[in-house]
Design a protein around this motif. Structure first.
Motif, PDB file in Angstrom:
ATOM      1  N   THR A 221       0.863  -1.087   0.070  1.00 14.25           N
ATOM      2  CA  THR A 221       0.165   0.037   0.066  1.00 14.25           C
ATOM      3  C   THR A 221       0.998   1.326   0.056  1.00 14.25           C
ATOM      4  O   THR A 221       2.245   1.315   0.246  1.00 14.25           O
ATOM      5  CB  THR A 221      -0.962  -0.133   1.137  1.00 14.25           C
ATOM      6  N   HIS A 222       0.127   2.300  -0.451  1.00 12.51           N
ATOM      7  CA  HIS A 222       0.809   3.569  -0.569  1.00 12.51           C
ATOM      8  C   HIS A 222      -0.423   4.675   0.179  1.00 12.51           C
ATOM      9  O   HIS A 222      -1.490   4.736  -0.171  1.00 12.51           O
ATOM     10  CB  HIS A 222       1.006   4.203  -1.774  1.00 12.51           C
ATOM     11  N   PHE A 223      -0.067   5.150   1.193  1.00 11.58           N
ATOM     12  CA  PHE A 223      -1.025   6.028   2.028  1.00 11.58           C
ATOM     13  C   PHE A 223      -0.558   7.573   1.728  1.00 11.58           C
ATOM     14  O   PHE A 223       0.444   7.987   1.801  1.00 11.58           O
ATOM     15  CB  PHE A 223      -0.773   5.906   3.640  1.00 11.58           C
ATOM     16  N   GLN A 224      -1.814   8.461   1.425  1.00  8.71           N
ATOM     17  CA  GLN A 224      -1.608   9.559   1.023  1.00  8.71           C
ATOM     18  C   GLN A 224      -2.631  10.476   1.684  1.00  8.71           C
ATOM     19  O   GLN A 224      -3.622  10.041   1.939  1.00  8.71           O
ATOM     20  CB  GLN A 224      -1.635   9.782  -0.600  1.00  8.71           C
ATOM     21  N   ILE A 225      -2.185  11.712   2.362  1.00  5.76           N
ATOM     22  CA  ILE A 225      -2.908  12.447   2.942  1.00  5.76           C
ATOM     23  C   ILE A 225      -2.993  14.106   2.039  1.00  5.76           C
ATOM     24  O   ILE A 225      -2.163  14.280   1.745  1.00  5.76           O
ATOM     25  CB  ILE A 225      -2.422  12.899   4.142  1.00  5.76           C
ATOM     26  N   ARG A 226      -4.252  14.211   1.560  1.00  2.00           N
ATOM     27  CA  ARG A 226      -4.405  15.248   0.606  1.00  2.00           C
ATOM     28  C   ARG A 226      -5.491  16.452   1.084  1.00  2.00           C
ATOM     29  O   ARG A 226      -6.661  15.768   1.382  1.00  2.00           O
ATOM     30  CB  ARG A 226      -4.624  15.091  -0.724  1.00  2.00           C
TER      31      ARG A 226
ATOM     32  N   GLN B 107      -7.900  11.433   3.302  1.00  2.00           N
ATOM     33  CA  GLN B 107      -6.813  10.422   3.489  1.00  2.00           C
ATOM     34  C   GLN B 107      -7.191   9.125   2.194  1.00  2.00           C
ATOM     35  O   GLN B 107      -8.263   8.827   2.141  1.00  2.00           O
ATOM     36  CB  GLN B 107      -6.766   9.589   4.781  1.00  2.00           C
ATOM     37  N   PHE B 108      -6.133   8.787   1.596  1.00  2.00           N
ATOM     38  CA  PHE B 108      -6.141   7.620   0.553  1.00  2.00           C
ATOM     39  C   PHE B 108      -5.325   6.595   0.815  1.00  2.00           C
ATOM     40  O   PHE B 108      -4.291   6.892   1.058  1.00  2.00           O
ATOM     41  CB  PHE B 108      -6.143   8.462  -1.025  1.00  2.00           C
ATOM     42  N   LEU B 109      -5.817   5.333   0.434  1.00  2.00           N
ATOM     43  CA  LEU B 109      -5.090   4.184   0.165  1.00  2.00           C
ATOM     44  C   LEU B 109      -4.960   3.789  -1.211  1.00  2.00           C
ATOM     45  O   LEU B 109      -6.155   3.328  -1.637  1.00  2.00           O
ATOM     46  CB  LEU B 109      -5.536   3.162   1.484  1.00  2.00           C
ATOM     47  N   TYR B 110      -3.608   3.432  -1.541  1.00  2.00           N
ATOM     48  CA  TYR B 110      -3.761   2.803  -2.915  1.00  2.00           C
ATOM     49  C   TYR B 110      -2.815   1.366  -2.555  1.00  2.00           C
ATOM     50  O   TYR B 110      -2.000   1.366  -1.757  1.00  2.00           O
ATOM     51  CB  TYR B 110      -2.991   3.632  -3.792  1.00  2.00           C
ATOM     52  N   GLY B 111      -3.349   0.367  -3.435  1.00  2.00           N
ATOM     53  CA  GLY B 111      -2.949  -0.952  -3.023  1.00  2.00           C
ATOM     54  C   GLY B 111      -2.505  -1.539  -4.431  1.00  2.00           C
ATOM     55  O   GLY B 111      -2.983  -1.436  -5.592  1.00  2.00           O
ATOM     56  N   PHE B 112      -1.544  -2.267  -4.301  1.00  2.00           N
ATOM     57  CA  PHE B 112      -0.745  -2.969  -5.501  1.00  2.00           C
ATOM     58  C   PHE B 112      -0.525  -4.433  -5.073  1.00  2.00           C
ATOM     59  O   PHE B 112      -0.033  -4.784  -3.963  1.00  2.00           O
ATOM     60  CB  PHE B 112       0.431  -2.296  -5.938  1.00  2.00           C
ATOM     61  N   SER B 113      -0.307  -5.055  -6.236  1.00  2.00           N
ATOM     62  CA  SER B 113      -0.166  -6.811  -6.136  1.00  2.00           C
ATOM     63  C   SER B 113       1.239  -6.847  -5.601  1.00  2.00           C
ATOM     64  O   SER B 113       1.501  -8.381  -5.021  1.00  2.00           O
ATOM     65  CB  SER B 113      -0.528  -7.421  -7.369  1.00  2.00           C
ATOM     66  N   SER B 114       2.273  -5.961  -5.886  1.00  2.00           N
ATOM     67  CA  SER B 114       3.660  -6.279  -5.419  1.00  2.00           C
ATOM     68  C   SER B 114       4.480  -5.147  -4.891  1.00  2.00           C
ATOM     69  O   SER B 114       3.993  -4.068  -5.236  1.00  2.00           O
ATOM     70  CB  SER B 114       4.574  -6.798  -6.615  1.00  2.00           C
TER      71      SER B 114
END
Length: 212
Positions: free
Chosen positions: A54-59, A63-70
């Protein structure tokens, strides 16, 4: 911070061209935006336990979470959004459209046409991506274990453009065209040939044999 989650797939939502994974971790449901191709794979595995990077971003106040398989896919996402003018949605679109290996290859080889096939990515943006990340990714892909084809083997931009347009006019799909180019580019004699006619002839021969 929040490097990855391990939990159960509760649901997959598709809203406004975005794919949202609801991941249950210790009785808490997290909303995580993931690439569409990844979401489609997760959709058939509801209630299965997975690990997602995951990548956590505050804008502003959100707040946003982005997820990836690797982790490699997540790290490439972070390098893309570090470029001025490339937001999270554009970075996800690039990864979703080209995939990890093809995206890295397009950047390392400066294949502007390939990068520009991503919705929302114009030529100038594609050129900026290649300019800023070409050297970084040439080194990073080795440590990340990302395999790409011989970066010196592919035809130049002019030949590539004529080759792709000719094959498309003949009715071949983009997937078939890219597969043909990837294979014939490994021909040592063809690599030295600057006549587009020879590239076209080789591509058609390959496609005719593999798609009778």
């Amino acid at each position: 911070m929040l490097s990855y989650f391990k939990g159960y797939i509760n649901n997959i939502l598709f809203n406004n061209n975005r794919s949202i994974l609801i991941l249950e971790v210790n009785n808490i449901g997290y909303e995580i935006q993931v690439p569409l191709h990844f979401a489609r794979k997760l959709e058939i595995n509801l209630e299965k336990q997975i690990q997602i990077f995951t990548h956590f971003q505050i804008r502003d106040d959100q707040q946003f979470l982005y997820g990836f398989s690797s982790s490699a896919q997540r790290d490439l996402f972070r390098q893309l959004i570090a470029i001025s003018g490339i937001g999270c949605q554009s970075a996800i679109a690039l990864i979703d459209t080209l995939g990890l290996e093809d995206l890295v290859q397009a950047i390392v080889t400066g294949n502007i046409r390939q990068l520009s096939k991503t919705p929302g990515i114009g030529q100038k943006t594609a050129e900026r991506i290649a300019l800023e990340l070409k050297t970084k990714l040439s080194q990073w892909r080795i440590s990340a274990g990302v395999t790409v084809e011989n970066t010196n083997a592919f035809p130049n931009e002019e030949i590539m453009a004529d080759l792709e347009m000719t094959l498309m006019a003949l009715g071949y799909t983009n997937k078939e065209i890219q597969q043909a180019i990837s294979v014939i580019s490994q021909d040592n004699l063809l690599q030295k040939n600057t006549h587009v006619e020879e590239w076209i002839r080789s591509a058609i021969a390959f496609l005719s044999f593999n798609n009778p």
